[in-house]
Design an enzyme around this catalytic site. Structure first.
Site, mmCIF file in Angstrom:
data_model
loop_
_atom_site.group_PDB
_atom_site.id
_atom_site.type_symbol
_atom_site.label_atom_id
_atom_site.label_comp_id
_atom_site.label_asym_id
_atom_site.label_seq_id
_atom_site.Cartn_x
_atom_site.Cartn_y
_atom_site.Cartn_z
ATOM 1 N N ARG A 182 28.788 58.405 38.619
ATOM 2 C CA ARG A 182 30.142 57.838 38.584
ATOM 3 C C ARG A 182 30.332 56.379 38.842
ATOM 4 O O ARG A 182 31.353 55.754 38.077
ATOM 5 C CB ARG A 182 30.980 58.782 39.600
ATOM 6 C CG ARG A 182 32.451 58.500 39.332
ATOM 7 C CD ARG A 182 33.370 59.523 40.428
ATOM 8 N NE ARG A 182 33.189 59.106 41.465
ATOM 9 C CZ ARG A 182 33.787 59.851 42.588
ATOM 10 N NH1 ARG A 182 34.331 60.814 42.111
ATOM 11 N NH2 ARG A 182 33.593 59.592 44.009
ATOM 12 N N HIS B 46 42.786 34.885 35.305
ATOM 13 C CA HIS B 46 42.641 36.212 34.849
ATOM 14 C C HIS B 46 41.820 36.750 33.742
ATOM 15 O O HIS B 46 41.123 37.868 33.827
ATOM 16 C CB HIS B 46 43.968 36.714 34.136
ATOM 17 C CG HIS B 46 45.491 36.646 35.045
ATOM 18 N ND1 HIS B 46 45.956 35.516 35.820
ATOM 19 C CD2 HIS B 46 46.000 37.646 35.612
ATOM 20 C CE1 HIS B 46 46.774 36.038 36.557
ATOM 21 N NE2 HIS B 46 47.011 37.394 36.345
ATOM 22 N N ARG C 258 40.333 31.303 40.495
ATOM 23 C CA ARG C 258 41.275 32.272 40.230
ATOM 24 C C ARG C 258 41.716 32.061 38.783
ATOM 25 O O ARG C 258 42.168 30.998 38.454
ATOM 26 C CB ARG C 258 42.486 32.341 41.080
ATOM 27 C CG ARG C 258 43.421 33.582 40.822
ATOM 28 C CD ARG C 258 44.716 33.572 41.553
ATOM 29 N NE ARG C 258 45.292 34.830 41.515
ATOM 30 C CZ ARG C 258 46.342 34.833 40.396
ATOM 31 N NH1 ARG C 258 46.513 33.798 39.920
ATOM 32 N NH2 ARG C 258 46.713 35.983 40.417
ATOM 33 N N LEU D 106 40.943 61.654 39.323
ATOM 34 C CA LEU D 106 39.640 61.234 39.459
ATOM 35 C C LEU D 106 38.667 62.404 39.171
ATOM 36 O O LEU D 106 38.993 63.459 40.076
ATOM 37 C CB LEU D 106 39.289 60.383 40.676
ATOM 38 C CG LEU D 106 37.878 60.031 41.100
ATOM 39 C CD1 LEU D 106 37.504 58.658 40.154
ATOM 40 C CD2 LEU D 106 37.618 59.757 42.335
ATOM 41 N N LYS E 180 37.016 54.499 39.522
ATOM 42 C CA LYS E 180 37.361 54.664 40.901
ATOM 43 C C LYS E 180 37.356 53.130 41.370
ATOM 44 O O LYS E 180 36.592 52.481 41.962
ATOM 45 C CB LYS E 180 36.046 55.370 41.637
ATOM 46 C CG LYS E 180 36.273 55.684 43.000
ATOM 47 C CD LYS E 180 35.407 56.691 43.616
ATOM 48 C CE LYS E 180 35.439 56.996 44.993
ATOM 49 N NZ LYS E 180 36.855 57.243 45.461
ATOM 50 N N GLU F 223 47.050 64.924 41.656
ATOM 51 C CA GLU F 223 45.816 64.781 42.628
ATOM 52 C C GLU F 223 46.352 64.055 43.934
ATOM 53 O O GLU F 223 47.575 63.708 44.024
ATOM 54 C CB GLU F 223 44.542 64.095 42.239
ATOM 55 C CG GLU F 223 44.771 62.724 41.912
ATOM 56 C CD GLU F 223 43.478 61.965 41.634
ATOM 57 O OE1 GLU F 223 42.535 62.371 42.035
ATOM 58 O OE2 GLU F 223 43.606 61.015 41.036
HETATM 59 N N1 PDD Z 1 38.142 59.481 47.847
HETATM 60 N N2 PDD Z 1 41.030 61.631 43.990
HETATM 61 C C1 PDD Z 1 40.988 60.288 44.618
HETATM 62 C C2 PDD Z 1 42.221 59.470 44.254
HETATM 63 C C3 PDD Z 1 39.916 59.800 45.443
HETATM 64 O O1 PDD Z 1 40.036 58.523 45.955
HETATM 65 C C4 PDD Z 1 38.782 60.611 45.718
HETATM 66 C C5 PDD Z 1 37.798 60.218 46.724
HETATM 67 C C6 PDD Z 1 39.004 61.934 45.201
HETATM 68 C C7 PDD Z 1 37.795 63.021 45.529
HETATM 69 O O2 PDD Z 1 36.514 62.607 44.890
HETATM 70 P P1 PDD Z 1 35.258 62.759 45.551
HETATM 71 O O3 PDD Z 1 35.100 64.374 45.792
HETATM 72 O O4 PDD Z 1 34.094 62.356 44.707
HETATM 73 O O5 PDD Z 1 34.980 62.133 46.907
HETATM 74 C C8 PDD Z 1 39.797 62.455 44.325
HETATM 75 C C9 PDD Z 1 37.346 58.796 48.729
HETATM 76 C C10 PDD Z 1 36.576 59.812 49.692
HETATM 77 C C11 PDD Z 1 37.912 57.908 49.174
HETATM 78 O O6 PDD Z 1 38.684 56.955 48.747
HETATM 79 O O7 PDD Z 1 37.943 57.795 50.648
#
Ligand code: PDD
Length: 292
Positions: free
Chosen positions: A52, A102, A100, A207, A149, A182
């Protein structure tokens, strides 16, 4: 014991770890991150997290800071230097340091890589899970690419702070169709009265959690049917059990949604069992932590 961080090629005391003020992560949130669990001296589902990580970099056209082999060596070193047996490793890559502007910086600008590792008390987490947590609901206000992420987490920060101020632990985003996407840092699940597990498909709006994927496998091994579809707040309130998944909280029972207490207000048996057996379904890579 003092903590150590990795910053662009060097292991430095955590208290003095720093990047330049013109790092694009600092100025534009122009970067990505991963959080991986360390459990019982093992890295949990590292392969999936690194897949990922690579995908997030590709989506944002950020160059990989080093090969996967080298990255894993740094991860192991950071964990060892911090003597983490149970906890989390955090790694972040940004588009690097540049005046800086963009537009992307020149192609030869090296990406920035930082890593930290911290111990987390398993007992404390288990105590939280034994009580269950509350969630509040907020309007979805994030961009369309939450599948990446990215370190741009301002809506998540504001939503989670609101949850905290309401005495809850997590905030669920609700999309314009009234469906939960989520949590601010977790994926959302419900268990229907007939035992079916329901979670939103990872095609849009969430995510694709690594913990979510492992839990899906585990639930199917245990004979549960898993349905990938959206669900509303009222369906969640009527569910048999409700929970969250993430690398930091694993499988976390939800006992309150807004002002509604779920059932008898205690975590249900299915979630508790899934939590207990979670690591049976995850990929564990043994570490050699000094002093073990
Ligand atoms: N968080 N959704 C979001 C928005 C997240 O930031 C996360 C993870 C998850 C769960 O993903 P995973 O199972 O791969 O950890 C879902 C991490 C732990 C964090 O930001 O600390």
């Amino acid at each position: 014991m003092s903590r150590v961080a990795y910053v662009n090629g060097q292991y430095v005391p955590h208290s003095r770890a720093a990047v330049h003020i013109e790092d694009r992560g600092y100025q534009f949130s122009d970067g990505i991150y991963e959080v991986c669990e360390v459990w019982n001296n093992s890295l949990v589902d590292m392969g999936s997290h690194l897949d990922r990580f690579d995908r997030s970099l590709r989506q944002l056209q950020i160059r990989a800071p080093m090969s996967r082999g080298a990255l894993v060596r740094v991860m192991k070193e950071v964990i060892a230097l911090n003597r983490v047996k149970n906890g989390l490793i955090y790694m972040q890559v940004t588009r690097g340091v540049s005046p800086r502007d963009h537009y992307f910086p020149p192609k030869d600008t090296p990406p920035s890589l930082v890593m930290t590792a911290k111990s987390v008390s398993r007992l404390k987490n288990d105590q939280i899970a034994a009580r269950g947590v509350g969630v509040i609901t907020v309007e979805e206000n994030r961009w369309d690419r939450v599948d990446i992420k990215s370190v741009g987490l301002l809506p998540n920060v504001l939503a989670k702070q609101k949850a905290k101020e309401s005495g809850a632990r997590e905030a669920w985003f609700v999309d314009k169709n009234g469906l939960i996407t989520e949590g601010g840092s977790t994926n959302a699940w419900i268990i229907l009265k007939d035992g079916t597990l329901v979670t939103r498909p990872a095609t849009h709006g969430i995510l694709k959690g690594i913990t979510r994927g492992v839990l899906m496998k585990l639930a199917e091994t245990k004979g549960f049917h898993v349905e990938e579809r959206g669900f509303s707040i009222s369906e969640a309130k009527q569910a048999q059990e409700v929970f969250l998944t993430s690398a930091s909280g694993l499988v976390m029972p939800v006992t309150k949604i807004n002002e509604t207490i779920m059932g008898d207000g205690k975590p249900g048996p299915i979630v508790q069992d899934l939590r207990k057996s979670f690591h049976e379904a995850s990929e564990l890579i043994k570490l050699n932590v000094a002093g073990d």
